[in-house]
Design a protein around this motif. Structure first.
Motif, PDB file in Angstrom:
ATOM      1  N   LEU A 234       0.848  -1.183   0.000  1.00 38.39           N
ATOM      2  CA  LEU A 234       0.000   0.000   0.000  1.00 38.39           C
ATOM      3  C   LEU A 234       0.884   1.233   0.000  1.00 38.39           C
ATOM      4  O   LEU A 234       1.848   1.326   0.762  1.00 38.39           O
ATOM      5  CB  LEU A 234      -0.903   0.005   1.234  1.00 38.39           C
ATOM      6  N   THR A 235       0.570   2.184  -0.852  1.00 40.50           N
ATOM      7  CA  THR A 235       1.353   3.408  -0.922  1.00 40.50           C
ATOM      8  C   THR A 235       1.063   4.281   0.295  1.00 40.50           C
ATOM      9  O   THR A 235       0.150   4.009   1.087  1.00 40.50           O
ATOM     10  CB  THR A 235       1.030   4.201  -2.191  1.00 40.50           C
ATOM     11  N   TYR A 236       1.816   5.359   0.420  1.00 41.88           N
ATOM     12  CA  TYR A 236       1.615   6.280   1.535  1.00 41.88           C
ATOM     13  C   TYR A 236       0.189   6.827   1.538  1.00 41.88           C
ATOM     14  O   TYR A 236      -0.410   7.016   2.592  1.00 41.88           O
ATOM     15  CB  TYR A 236       2.625   7.425   1.448  1.00 41.88           C
ATOM     16  N   GLU A 237      -0.355   7.087   0.355  1.00 45.89           N
ATOM     17  CA  GLU A 237      -1.726   7.597   0.263  1.00 45.89           C
ATOM     18  C   GLU A 237      -2.748   6.497   0.525  1.00 45.89           C
ATOM     19  O   GLU A 237      -3.820   6.750   1.090  1.00 45.89           O
ATOM     20  CB  GLU A 237      -1.983   8.205  -1.119  1.00 45.89           C
ATOM     21  N   GLU A 238      -2.442   5.254   0.154  1.00 43.05           N
ATOM     22  CA  GLU A 238      -3.410   4.159   0.252  1.00 43.05           C
ATOM     23  C   GLU A 238      -3.550   3.598   1.661  1.00 43.05           C
ATOM     24  O   GLU A 238      -4.632   3.118   2.028  1.00 43.05           O
ATOM     25  CB  GLU A 238      -3.013   3.025  -0.700  1.00 43.05           C
ATOM     26  N   TRP A 288      -3.767  14.223  11.078  1.00 42.30           N
ATOM     27  CA  TRP A 288      -3.298  13.388  12.180  1.00 42.30           C
ATOM     28  C   TRP A 288      -1.800  13.129  12.069  1.00 42.30           C
ATOM     29  O   TRP A 288      -1.078  13.134  13.078  1.00 42.30           O
ATOM     30  CB  TRP A 288      -4.052  12.061  12.181  1.00 42.30           C
ATOM     31  N   GLU A 289      -1.307  12.899  10.851  1.00 39.82           N
ATOM     32  CA  GLU A 289       0.090  12.512  10.656  1.00 39.82           C
ATOM     33  C   GLU A 289       1.090  13.559  11.134  1.00 39.82           C
ATOM     34  O   GLU A 289       2.281  13.257  11.284  1.00 39.82           O
ATOM     35  CB  GLU A 289       0.346  12.195   9.179  1.00 39.82           C
ATOM     36  N   ALA A 300       6.024  12.182   8.431  1.00 38.09           N
ATOM     37  CA  ALA A 300       5.467  10.846   8.214  1.00 38.09           C
ATOM     38  C   ALA A 300       5.864  10.246   6.874  1.00 38.09           C
ATOM     39  O   ALA A 300       6.236   9.071   6.789  1.00 38.09           O
ATOM     40  CB  ALA A 300       3.942  10.905   8.325  1.00 38.09           C
ATOM     41  N   GLU A 301       5.797  11.015   5.802  1.00 37.61           N
ATOM     42  CA  GLU A 301       6.099  10.462   4.482  1.00 37.61           C
ATOM     43  C   GLU A 301       7.570  10.087   4.366  1.00 37.61           C
ATOM     44  O   GLU A 301       7.906   9.070   3.743  1.00 37.61           O
ATOM     45  CB  GLU A 301       5.713  11.449   3.385  1.00 37.61           C
ATOM     46  N   TRP A 307      11.372   3.484   5.837  1.00 35.40           N
ATOM     47  CA  TRP A 307      10.976   2.111   6.204  1.00 35.40           C
ATOM     48  C   TRP A 307      10.895   1.217   4.977  1.00 35.40           C
ATOM     49  O   TRP A 307      11.359   0.067   5.003  1.00 35.40           O
ATOM     50  CB  TRP A 307       9.638   2.171   6.931  1.00 35.40           C
ATOM     51  N   SER A 308      10.347   1.729   3.876  1.00 35.47           N
ATOM     52  CA  SER A 308      10.245   0.955   2.641  1.00 35.47           C
ATOM     53  C   SER A 308      11.630   0.578   2.123  1.00 35.47           C
ATOM     54  O   SER A 308      11.866  -0.575   1.704  1.00 35.47           O
ATOM     55  CB  SER A 308       9.486   1.751   1.574  1.00 35.47           C
ATOM     56  N   GLU A 309      12.553   1.522   2.143  1.00 33.23           N
ATOM     57  CA  GLU A 309      13.918   1.242   1.703  1.00 33.23           C
ATOM     58  C   GLU A 309      14.600   0.220   2.613  1.00 33.23           C
ATOM     59  O   GLU A 309      15.331  -0.660   2.150  1.00 33.23           O
ATOM     60  CB  GLU A 309      14.728   2.534   1.665  1.00 33.23           C
ATOM     61  N   TYR A 310      14.344   0.349   3.903  1.00 28.11           N
ATOM     62  CA  TYR A 310      14.904  -0.603   4.882  1.00 28.11           C
ATOM     63  C   TYR A 310      14.444  -2.027   4.571  1.00 28.11           C
ATOM     64  O   TYR A 310      15.258  -2.983   4.581  1.00 28.11           O
ATOM     65  CB  TYR A 310      14.478  -0.183   6.283  1.00 28.11           C
TER      66      TYR A 310
END
Length: 317
Positions: A234-238, A288-289, A300-301, A307-310
Motif C-alpha cells: 500500500l502506498t503512503y496515500e493508500e 493526524w500525521e 510521516a512520508e 521504512w520501505s527502503e529498509y
C-alpha cells in the motif's frame, strides 16, 4: 431593533449548531452474525474490569438438540486473559480505563469476527478463528491474539481522542439573514476525530506484542516480504484508509502498520507508537500525521520511505 434581532439570530444559530457527535470509530473485521438466535440463553461473567457475555443453547442434546453448544469454556478463558492484559495495555499509554468493558463472545458462527466500539467500551469476538487466520498470521493462539488486539483499540483510541471519551467531533455552523432579501445563507464546519488505518490496526498488533501476547511470525514476514518484492505494498496515500481495500490489501494494512511500528521501535524506542496517540489527544489537528514529526522529529512520508527502503534492502540482500 433589526440589528439586535439579526445578532441574536446569528448567535442562537451558532450555539445551536455547535454540538458533539457520538464517536462512530468502529475498528472491525466483520460485524455481528446475520441472523437472530432465539434458541440461545445469554449469561455474563463479571470481573473487576470486564463483563463477558456468552451464549448457551436453550435445549440440550438430551432434548433433541443436535446443534447444542455452550460458550462457557471460551468465556472463562476470555475473562482470564482480559484481566491479565488490562494493566499492561493501559500502561502502554498511561491511560487507565474507569469503566468496565463489555465483551460479547460468539460461538455460533464459523466465521472470524472481531470488532470494537471504543466509545461504548464494547468488544465482540468469535470463538472460531475462521479459515484464513492461521494462513495469514501463522501459529497464533486465537483468543489472546484477537482479544488483546481489540482491547488495544479501546485504550489507544480513547487516549487518541482529542474531544474526550464518547465524542467523535464537533460541527459548527450558522445561518445569516439580512432582513431584506428573503434568502438565508449558511455554512457548516466539521472537526472530526481521526486515526489512520495503518496506525490503528498496525498499532493494535504492535501493542499486543508489547504486552506479551503477539509476535512477528514467519507467516507475517512471508506476507510482507512478498508484498514488497512483488511491488504490491500500500502506498503512503493508500494505507491511510481501510475503504476500497480488496483481496489481501486489507491484511496488508495490518501487517504494514505492524512492521512500521517495529521499525520505529528500533529507530526511536518502544514507546513511539503510543506517543502518537497521546500527542494527538492533546488537541485536534487537521492532519493526524503531523503528530509523527512532533514525536520523532521526522515527517510521516519521509519515515514511510525510509521504512520501505529498509525492507527492500533486507529482503533483497
Amino acid at each position: 431593533m433589526k440589528l439586535m434581532n439579526r445578532t441574536m439570530k446569528l448567535a442562537a444559530f451558532a450555539l445551536l449548531a455547535t454540538f458533539a457527535t457520538w464517536s462512530t470509530d468502529v475498528q472491525a473485521k466483520l460485524f455481528w452474525s446475520n441472523y437472530n438466535h432465539p434458541d440461545l440463553d445469554w449469561y455474563t461473567i463479571e470481573t473487576e474490569h470486564f463483563r463477558v457475555h456468552y451464549a448457551v443453547s436453550k435445549k440440550s442434546k438430551e432434548e433433541g438438540n443436535s446443534h447444542y453448544f455452550t460458550a462457557e469454556w471460551g468465556a472463562r478463558k476470555t475473562a482470564k486473559i482480559a484481566e491479565e492484559m488490562w494493566q499492561p495495555m493501559c500502561e502502554e499509554f498511561n491511560y487507565f480505563l474507569k469503566e468496565r468493558v463489555d465483551i460479547v463472545l460468539l460461538n455460533h458462527t464459523d466465521y472470524l469476527e472481531g470488532f470494537t466500539v471504543p466509545s461504548f467500551d464494547f468488544i465482540e469476538v468469535s470463538a472460531n478463528p475462521g479459515g484464513y487466520f492461521y494462513r495469514m498470521r501463522g501459529r497464533m493462539e486465537w483468543f489472546s491474539d484477537v482479544l488483546v488486539h481489540e482491547f488495544a483499540h479501546v485504550v489507544s483510541l480513547k487516549a487518541n481522542a482529542p474531544f474526550g471519551e464518547g465524542t467523535g467531533g464537533l460541527e459548527v455552523g450558522g445561518l445569516y439573514s439580512n432582513g431584506i432579501v428573503n434568502t438565508d445563507a449558511g455554512v457548516s464546519f466539521s472537526f472530526m476525530d481521526s486515526d489512520p488505518f495503518w496506525w490503528s490496526e498496525g498499532g493494535a498488533e504492535y501493542w499486543s506484542e508489547q504486552t506479551g501476547y503477539n509476535w512477528w511470525t514467519a507467516a507475517r514476514d512471508h506476507n510482507i516480504r512478498m508484498t514488497f518484492l512483488e511491488n504490491r505494498q500500500l502506498t503512503y496515500e493508500e494505507w491511510v484508509t481501510r475503504i476500497d481495500k480488496r483481496g489481501f490489501d486489507g491484511e496488508r494494512g495490518y501487517q504494514q502498520g505492524y512492521s512500521f511500528a517495529l521499525y520505529l521501535r528500533e529507530r526511536f524506542g518502544p514507546d513511539t507508537f503510543g506517543q502518537f496517540a497521546l500527542e494527538y489527544g492533546k488537541g485536534w489537528r487537521i492532519e493526524w500525521e503531523s503528530v509523527i514529526k512532533d514525536v520523532t522529529g521526522v515527517d510521516a512520508e519521509t519515515l514511510y520511505n525510509d521504512w520501505s527502503e529498509y525492507l527492500m534492502e533486507r529482503y533483497t540482500a
